[in-house]
Design a protein around this motif. Sequence first.
Motif, PDB file in Angstrom:
ATOM      1  N   ASP A 196       0.576  -6.883   4.360  1.00  0.00           N
ATOM      2  CA  ASP A 196       0.850  -5.626   3.678  1.00  0.00           C
ATOM      3  C   ASP A 196       2.363  -5.450   3.668  1.00  0.00           C
ATOM      4  N   LEU A 197       2.948  -5.349   2.487  1.00  0.00           N
ATOM      5  CA  LEU A 197       4.389  -5.257   2.341  1.00  0.00           C
ATOM      6  C   LEU A 197       4.804  -3.799   2.237  1.00  0.00           C
ATOM      7  N   ALA A 198       5.755  -3.394   3.038  1.00  0.00           N
ATOM      8  CA  ALA A 198       6.213  -2.003   3.042  1.00  0.00           C
ATOM      9  C   ALA A 198       7.229  -1.767   1.937  1.00  0.00           C
ATOM     10  N   GLY A 199       6.989  -0.760   1.117  1.00  0.00           N
ATOM     11  CA  GLY A 199       7.935  -0.377   0.083  1.00  0.00           C
ATOM     12  C   GLY A 199       8.237  -1.468  -0.923  1.00  0.00           C
ATOM     13  N   ALA A 200       7.275  -2.329  -1.198  1.00  0.00           N
ATOM     14  CA  ALA A 200       7.504  -3.491  -2.058  1.00  0.00           C
ATOM     15  C   ALA A 200       6.985  -3.244  -3.471  1.00  0.00           C
ATOM     16  N   PHE A 201       7.436  -4.119  -4.378  1.00  0.00           N
ATOM     17  CA  PHE A 201       7.034  -4.060  -5.772  1.00  0.00           C
ATOM     18  C   PHE A 201       6.127  -5.248  -6.107  1.00  0.00           C
ATOM     19  N   ALA A 202       5.546  -5.206  -7.300  1.00  0.00           N
ATOM     20  CA  ALA A 202       4.625  -6.261  -7.717  1.00  0.00           C
ATOM     21  C   ALA A 202       5.244  -7.661  -7.652  1.00  0.00           C
ATOM     22  N   VAL A 212       3.902 -11.113  -5.492  1.00  0.00           N
ATOM     23  CA  VAL A 212       3.734 -12.459  -6.031  1.00  0.00           C
ATOM     24  C   VAL A 212       4.553 -13.465  -5.232  1.00  0.00           C
ATOM     25  N   ALA A 213       5.795 -13.113  -4.909  1.00  0.00           N
ATOM     26  CA  ALA A 213       6.653 -14.014  -4.143  1.00  0.00           C
ATOM     27  C   ALA A 213       6.066 -14.291  -2.764  1.00  0.00           C
ATOM     28  N   ASP A 272      -4.353   8.081  -0.140  1.00  0.00           N
ATOM     29  CA  ASP A 272      -3.478   7.651  -1.237  1.00  0.00           C
ATOM     30  C   ASP A 272      -2.851   6.291  -0.961  1.00  0.00           C
ATOM     31  N   GLU A 273      -3.370   5.577   0.025  1.00  0.00           N
ATOM     32  CA  GLU A 273      -3.000   4.198   0.308  1.00  0.00           C
ATOM     33  C   GLU A 273      -4.247   3.400   0.669  1.00  0.00           C
ATOM     34  N   VAL A 274      -4.172   2.094   0.438  1.00  0.00           N
ATOM     35  CA  VAL A 274      -5.265   1.197   0.850  1.00  0.00           C
ATOM     36  C   VAL A 274      -4.650   0.016   1.582  1.00  0.00           C
ATOM     37  N   SER A 275      -4.919  -0.101   2.874  1.00  0.00           N
ATOM     38  CA  SER A 275      -4.371  -1.186   3.673  1.00  0.00           C
ATOM     39  C   SER A 275      -5.194  -2.456   3.499  1.00  0.00           C
ATOM     40  N   PRO A 296       0.774  -1.245   0.000  1.00  0.00           N
ATOM     41  CA  PRO A 296       0.000   0.000   0.000  1.00  0.00           C
ATOM     42  C   PRO A 296       0.801   1.289   0.000  1.00  0.00           C
ATOM     43  N   THR A 297       2.101   1.252   0.219  1.00  0.00           N
ATOM     44  CA  THR A 297       2.876   2.468   0.430  1.00  0.00           C
ATOM     45  C   THR A 297       2.798   3.428  -0.754  1.00  0.00           C
TER      46      THR A 297
END
Length: 375
Positions: free
Chosen positions: A87-93, A97-98, A66-69, A52-53
Amino acid sequence: MNTPVAIVGVGTSAIERRSNRGIVAFALDAARAAIADAGLDVDDIDGYVGAPTATNAGGLRADGADEVSMRLLAQSLGLDELRWGADLAGAFAPDMVASAAHALTAGAARRVLGVRALYHLPERDYAAVRTTHAYGGAQWTAPYGFTTAGARFAARARAYLEATGATREDLYAVPALARQNAARNPVAIWRERRLSCQEYLSARLIADPLGLYDCDMPVCGAAAFVMTAGDLATAGSQPPAYVRGWTGWRQPPSSIFGHSGLSRERIDVCQIYDGFSTMVWDTLEALEFCDPGTAWRWVRDGKSAPDGPLPINTFGGSLGEGRMHGMGHLREAVLQVTGRADARQVPGARSCLVQVGTFDFSSLLVLGADPGPST
């Protein structure tokens, strides 16, 4: 992986420059579309992963703004049967998936929904920095504006141009290809506007040598996916896109080929993150698809075009679709390997590499039409 894991549904909301609808509405549209694409109902979902970050410098970073938890999305969607969530902080798509793959293979969930939403708040400057203090390594960069408006990427780009002899006319090939591919993407923000070289060169500079059209556009929108494992992967209404392997930012980018069991030569399509245009050059060279200092020729000479030897960003990328922070790249990869990309479909595509992030901080994923050998 002994148990094959696959993405079995994808969905997206409308993508808008600005909107009177809130971010939750976009997230719900994407989530419902992904669940429906998988042939499932909301009650079938028992896992959730989000990132969500709000990563833009001027972000409010407020849940529902501007975020959705996970908590807000689960409540709004009616996910009453969740067994696992994160919810992953500062993560990418690819990180989403991982994380979902780990939960599925561990038996923590049977069907995982992943959602990422972006929102351009009208009352805030998207790239503005409002802090008067810097900590850690930022103490040596932030006071000089090096972290804003693409400045650190511009410095890297300028060094690359000087070292290789490439010019801004050569760099034009990256956003031009993005616009060309976006024309076949019905949700792309730039789908109806091509970009001439003169228009590109005449646009104002943001951070020399990066101009206005070297930067992706902030948008309001969301994208989502549904993942499952084992026999459930083939039980849905759509063909599965199998997760062949992934790697994180602490490993060399080229290690993704070993993790996926697919050599560089067996990658049919690439979706490469292009928040700034020169990122495409960075990644092509980091993955060793071309020699150091030659990526500018690779793209300029059409090798990444839809009919080239390695098509990239077939949906338009961030420069053509809008800043979906890599979720568009993931969605397009699923559609390509399952043969559902419509007018954008690369004939015979059975594998797609997804890279999201910067030259020094990114994650990668390979999706395939088949699960590959058991390990």
